[in-house]
Scaffold this active site. Structure first.
Site, PDB file in Angstrom:
ATOM      1  N   HIS A   1     -51.230 -68.897 144.785  1.00 58.85           N
ATOM      2  CA  HIS A   1     -51.246 -70.215 144.151  1.00 58.85           C
ATOM      3  C   HIS A   1     -49.970 -70.936 144.558  1.00 58.85           C
ATOM      4  CE1 HIS A   1     -54.283 -69.336 140.874  1.00 58.85           C
ATOM      5  NE2 HIS A   1     -53.910 -68.094 141.132  1.00 58.85           N
TER       6      HIS A   1
ATOM      7  N   GLY B   1     -53.641 -61.254 135.348  1.00 61.69           N
ATOM      8  CA  GLY B   1     -54.483 -62.441 135.167  1.00 61.69           C
ATOM      9  C   GLY B   1     -55.288 -62.808 136.398  1.00 61.69           C
ATOM     10  N   GLN B   2     -55.565 -61.824 137.257  1.00 60.19           N
ATOM     11  CA  GLN B   2     -56.347 -62.104 138.471  1.00 60.19           C
ATOM     12  C   GLN B   2     -57.827 -62.203 138.116  1.00 60.19           C
ATOM     13  OE1 GLN B   2     -56.048 -59.097 141.538  1.00 60.19           O
ATOM     14  NE2 GLN B   2     -56.996 -60.417 143.090  1.00 60.19           N
ATOM     15  N   SER B   3     -58.450 -63.332 138.468  1.00 53.86           N
ATOM     16  CA  SER B   3     -59.884 -63.510 138.180  1.00 53.86           C
ATOM     17  C   SER B   3     -60.742 -63.463 139.433  1.00 53.86           C
ATOM     18  CB  SER B   3     -60.126 -64.815 137.424  1.00 53.86           C
ATOM     19  OG  SER B   3     -59.702 -65.914 138.193  1.00 53.86           O
TER      20      SER B   3
ATOM     21  N   ASP C   1     -57.193 -75.884 144.370  1.00 53.26           N
ATOM     22  CA  ASP C   1     -57.779 -75.155 143.249  1.00 53.26           C
ATOM     23  C   ASP C   1     -58.737 -76.080 142.495  1.00 53.26           C
ATOM     24  OD1 ASP C   1     -56.752 -72.401 141.551  1.00 53.26           O
ATOM     25  OD2 ASP C   1     -57.995 -73.861 140.476  1.00 53.26           O
ATOM     26  N   ILE C   2     -59.878 -75.537 142.081  1.00 50.22           N
ATOM     27  CA  ILE C   2     -60.910 -76.325 141.407  1.00 50.22           C
ATOM     28  C   ILE C   2     -60.469 -76.724 139.998  1.00 50.22           C
ATOM     29  CG2 ILE C   2     -62.274 -74.480 140.311  1.00 50.22           C
ATOM     30  CD1 ILE C   2     -64.777 -75.773 141.590  1.00 50.22           C
TER      31      ILE C   2
ATOM     32  N   ASN D   1     -51.431 -63.405 141.378  1.00 50.18           N
ATOM     33  CA  ASN D   1     -51.771 -62.581 140.225  1.00 50.18           C
ATOM     34  C   ASN D   1     -52.460 -61.303 140.699  1.00 50.18           C
ATOM     35  OD1 ASN D   1     -50.831 -64.580 138.412  1.00 50.18           O
ATOM     36  ND2 ASN D   1     -52.762 -65.686 138.585  1.00 50.18           N
TER      37      ASN D   1
ATOM     38  N   HIS E   1     -54.928 -64.204 147.002  1.00 46.28           N
ATOM     39  CA  HIS E   1     -54.646 -65.639 147.109  1.00 46.28           C
ATOM     40  C   HIS E   1     -53.271 -65.923 146.523  1.00 46.28           C
ATOM     41  CE1 HIS E   1     -56.856 -64.851 143.361  1.00 46.28           C
ATOM     42  NE2 HIS E   1     -56.167 -65.826 142.802  1.00 46.28           N
TER      43      HIS E   1
HETATM   44  P1  5GP Z   1     -56.608 -66.070 139.708  1.00 52.24           P
HETATM   45  O1  5GP Z   1     -56.984 -66.299 138.282  1.00 52.24           O
HETATM   46  O2  5GP Z   1     -57.474 -64.988 140.332  1.00 52.24           O
HETATM   47  O3  5GP Z   1     -55.158 -65.870 139.966  1.00 52.24           O
HETATM   48  O4  5GP Z   1     -56.925 -67.431 140.455  1.00 52.24           O
HETATM   49  C1  5GP Z   1     -58.203 -67.813 140.844  1.00 52.24           C
HETATM   50  C2  5GP Z   1     -58.183 -69.312 141.008  1.00 52.24           C
HETATM   51  O5  5GP Z   1     -59.346 -69.697 141.711  1.00 52.24           O
HETATM   52  C3  5GP Z   1     -58.189 -70.076 139.674  1.00 52.24           C
HETATM   53  O6  5GP Z   1     -57.034 -70.907 139.600  1.00 52.24           O
HETATM   54  C4  5GP Z   1     -59.483 -70.888 139.733  1.00 52.24           C
HETATM   55  O7  5GP Z   1     -59.354 -72.184 139.184  1.00 52.24           O
HETATM   56  C5  5GP Z   1     -59.786 -70.940 141.224  1.00 52.24           C
HETATM   57  N1  5GP Z   1     -61.193 -71.030 141.530  1.00 52.24           N
HETATM   58  C6  5GP Z   1     -62.209 -70.315 140.956  1.00 52.24           C
HETATM   59  N2  5GP Z   1     -63.379 -70.659 141.505  1.00 52.24           N
HETATM   60  C7  5GP Z   1     -63.115 -71.613 142.448  1.00 52.24           C
HETATM   61  C8  5GP Z   1     -63.938 -72.361 143.357  1.00 52.24           C
HETATM   62  O8  5GP Z   1     -65.150 -72.218 143.435  1.00 52.24           O
HETATM   63  N3  5GP Z   1     -63.291 -73.247 144.172  1.00 52.24           N
HETATM   64  C9  5GP Z   1     -61.940 -73.432 144.115  1.00 52.24           C
HETATM   65  N4  5GP Z   1     -61.425 -74.336 144.949  1.00 52.24           N
HETATM   66  N5  5GP Z   1     -61.138 -72.741 143.278  1.00 52.24           N
HETATM   67  C10 5GP Z   1     -61.719 -71.845 142.464  1.00 52.24           C
END
Ligand code: 5GP
Ligand code: ZN
Length: 112
Positions: A100, A91-93, A29-30, A85, A98
């Site tokens: 985590h 909280g899915q972005s 994760d970034i 998520n 995916h």
């Molecule tokens: P969500 O919020 O959808 O559950 O998780 C999305 C995850 O993707 C977040 O933890 C965010 O830090 C990660 N993320 C977003 N953009 C990138 C990217 O460009 N590269 C990587 N490796 N992770 C990313």
């Protein structure tokens, strides 16, 4: 399709990969929320866990077996958390399924 994780799968956006095969990709994760924080995704675009069907069973088994192997390799013997998520309240972005994987610190429960 304008999907960030499909672009990572295609190599259009770089990622720090941990594991890859024809079906799945695992990468860090970034914005890590724990000393170990990686994501495991299917290469196929599935928007979220809400779209999973019985036919995805083998894929999900493969994802969880890979998480287990990676956690062994990364020294997560003290435990870890797997989270997916779903939707706005979840909280899915990124709208590509995916999982985590968070490890190497004590994780609070319940989540916020
Ligand atoms: P969500 O919020 O959808 O559950 O998780 C999305 C995850 O993707 C977040 O933890 C965010 O830090 C990660 N993320 C977003 N953009 C990138 C990217 O460009 N590269 C990587 N490796 N992770 C990313
Ligand atoms: Zn996608």
């Amino acid at each position: 399709m304008d999907c960030l994780f499909c672009k990572i799968v295609a190599g259009e956006i770089p990622s720090k990969k941990l594991f890859e095969d024809e079906q799945i990709l695992a990468f860090y994760d970034i914005q890590p929320q724990a000393p170990v924080h990686f994501l495991v995704i299917p290469k196929e675009h599935i928007a979220s866990a809400q779209d999973l069907k019985a036919e995805h069973g083998a894929l999900l088994g493969h994802i969880f077996e890979t998480i287990s192997h990676l956690c062994d390799q990364l020294g997560c013997e003290n435990g870890y958390r797997v989270v997916t998520n779903v939707g706005e309240d979840g909280g899915q972005s990124v709208h590509h399924l995916h999982f985590h994987v968070l490890a190497q610190r004590s994780l609070a429960w319940p989540p916020g």
